[in-house]
Motif scaffolding. Structure first.
Motif, PDB file in Angstrom:
ATOM      1  N   ARG A  28      -3.642   3.317   1.246  1.00  0.00           N
ATOM      2  CA  ARG A  28      -3.732   2.506   2.642  1.00  0.00           C
ATOM      3  C   ARG A  28      -4.482   1.352   1.833  1.00  0.00           C
ATOM      4  NH1 ARG A  28      -0.295   1.967   6.610  1.00  0.00           N
ATOM      5  NH2 ARG A  28       0.139   4.281   7.145  1.00  0.00           N
ATOM      6  N   ASP A  29      -4.926   1.900   0.748  1.00  0.00           N
ATOM      7  CA  ASP A  29      -5.897   0.186  -0.196  1.00  0.00           C
ATOM      8  C   ASP A  29      -5.189  -1.072  -0.362  1.00  0.00           C
ATOM      9  OD1 ASP A  29      -8.203   1.770  -0.179  1.00  0.00           O
ATOM     10  OD2 ASP A  29      -7.621   3.275  -2.272  1.00  0.00           O
ATOM     11  N   PRO A  30      -5.409  -2.068   0.015  1.00  0.00           N
ATOM     12  CA  PRO A  30      -4.771  -3.359   0.281  1.00  0.00           C
ATOM     13  C   PRO A  30      -4.914  -4.147  -1.063  1.00  0.00           C
ATOM     14  CG  PRO A  30      -6.895  -3.451   0.642  1.00  0.00           C
ATOM     15  CD  PRO A  30      -6.758  -2.125   0.198  1.00  0.00           C
ATOM     16  N   VAL A  31      -4.058  -4.884  -1.115  1.00  0.00           N
ATOM     17  CA  VAL A  31      -4.010  -5.733  -2.384  1.00  0.00           C
ATOM     18  C   VAL A  31      -4.698  -6.056  -3.210  1.00  0.00           C
ATOM     19  CG1 VAL A  31      -2.669  -7.672  -4.052  1.00  0.00           C
ATOM     20  CG2 VAL A  31      -1.277  -6.458  -2.155  1.00  0.00           C
ATOM     21  N   ASN A  87       6.076  -6.382   0.696  1.00  0.00           N
ATOM     22  CA  ASN A  87       7.921  -6.223   0.010  1.00  0.00           C
ATOM     23  C   ASN A  87       8.179  -5.947  -1.138  1.00  0.00           C
ATOM     24  OD1 ASN A  87       8.331  -6.386   3.189  1.00  0.00           O
ATOM     25  ND2 ASN A  87       8.163  -8.534   3.643  1.00  0.00           N
ATOM     26  N   MET A  88       6.990  -6.525  -2.280  1.00  0.00           N
ATOM     27  CA  MET A  88       7.447  -6.588  -3.366  1.00  0.00           C
ATOM     28  C   MET A  88       7.136  -4.346  -3.279  1.00  0.00           C
ATOM     29  SD  MET A  88       4.982  -8.613  -5.129  1.00  0.00           S
ATOM     30  CE  MET A  88       5.745  -8.484  -6.940  1.00  0.00           C
ATOM     31  N   ASP A 109       4.006  -2.899   3.334  1.00  0.00           N
ATOM     32  CA  ASP A 109       2.780  -3.173   4.772  1.00  0.00           C
ATOM     33  C   ASP A 109       1.559  -4.188   3.038  1.00  0.00           C
ATOM     34  OD1 ASP A 109       1.762  -4.683   6.724  1.00  0.00           O
ATOM     35  OD2 ASP A 109       1.250  -2.507   7.703  1.00  0.00           O
ATOM     36  N   GLU A 110       1.042  -4.778   3.918  1.00  0.00           N
ATOM     37  CA  GLU A 110      -0.637  -5.384   3.443  1.00  0.00           C
ATOM     38  C   GLU A 110      -1.382  -3.697   3.154  1.00  0.00           C
ATOM     39  OE1 GLU A 110      -1.409  -8.402   1.851  1.00  0.00           O
ATOM     40  OE2 GLU A 110       0.595  -9.283   2.909  1.00  0.00           O
ATOM     41  N   ASN A 111      -1.656  -2.933   3.876  1.00  0.00           N
ATOM     42  CA  ASN A 111      -2.136  -2.097   3.437  1.00  0.00           C
ATOM     43  C   ASN A 111      -1.475  -1.181   3.302  1.00  0.00           C
ATOM     44  OD1 ASN A 111      -4.734  -3.435   3.829  1.00  0.00           O
ATOM     45  ND2 ASN A 111      -4.467  -3.334   5.964  1.00  0.00           N
ATOM     46  N   TYR A 112      -0.243  -0.840   2.809  1.00  0.00           N
ATOM     47  CA  TYR A 112       0.645   0.213   2.758  1.00  0.00           C
ATOM     48  C   TYR A 112       1.345  -0.007   1.824  1.00  0.00           C
ATOM     49  CZ  TYR A 112       3.614   4.472   3.143  1.00  0.00           C
ATOM     50  OH  TYR A 112       3.731   5.926   3.208  1.00  0.00           O
TER      51      TYR A 112
END
Length: 178
Positions: free
Chosen positions: A88-91, A17-18, A57-60
């Motif tokens: 799709r790589d995560p934070v 959400n950032m 999203d966490e992975n988008y």
């Protein structure tokens, strides 16, 4: 107009959400104040480079970059160059390991009231006036995220605006190679 925030890029730390944005604008200058700026503004008729990145999203994570020319061209059209990508790589993924799910190069054509509306807006909020016509030139999948900067350098017409953006991201040229 709006500088880039380089903090999230090096460690890919933009969280769910950032979002982040950047807007760069060429100004009308005399040749003695900068030949390249003068050329891009008066001959190429380029005006802005806008960047919007958002993690939904966490992975988008998605990113949209558009270069706009002047909006009052006598031919009645405003032709923007646009790059869209997602991953799709995560934070926290190291930048050197981030892979784009896809990257698109597109031409956005704004006509009539669409061009006025689009030029009055920026990608700062993420949503802008839709193009009257749009065509995709290239789609590439599974390429390293850092290759984005090579595509930008080749696709966009303003070397001044691109350079301002890259400088604010604190990216060494070696990190931008395809």
């Amino acid at each position: 107009m709006v500088p880039a925030n380089p903090r999230w890029l090096s460690d890919f730390s933009l969280r769910k959400n950032m979002k982040d944005c950047a807007v760069y604008q060429l100004l009308k200058r005399a040749p003695k104040e900068g030949v390249r700026e003068y050329w891009e503004y008066n001959v190429k008729h380029l005006r802005r480079l806008e960047v919007h990145v958002q993690r939904r999203d966490e992975n988008y994570l998605s990113m949209l970059i558009e270069e706009l020319p002047r909006e009052d061209d006598p031919n009645g059209l405003m032709i923007g160059r646009c790059i869209h990508l997602d991953t799709r790589d995560p934070v926290g993924t190291p930048l050197s390991e981030v892979t784009m799910q896809h990257l698109d190069l597109a031409i956005n054509v704004y006509e009539g009231d669409d061009r006025r509306k689009r030029f009055e807006q920026t990608l700062k909020q993420g949503k802008v006036q839709d193009a009257t016509y749009r065509t995709h030139l290239l789609r590439i999948e599974g390429t390293p995220f850092v290759s984005l900067f090579g595509f930008c350098e080749m696709f966009f017409g303003s070397k001044v605006l691109f350079s301002e953006w890259i400088t604010e991201l604190y990216l060494p040229r070696a990190d931008m190679k395809l």
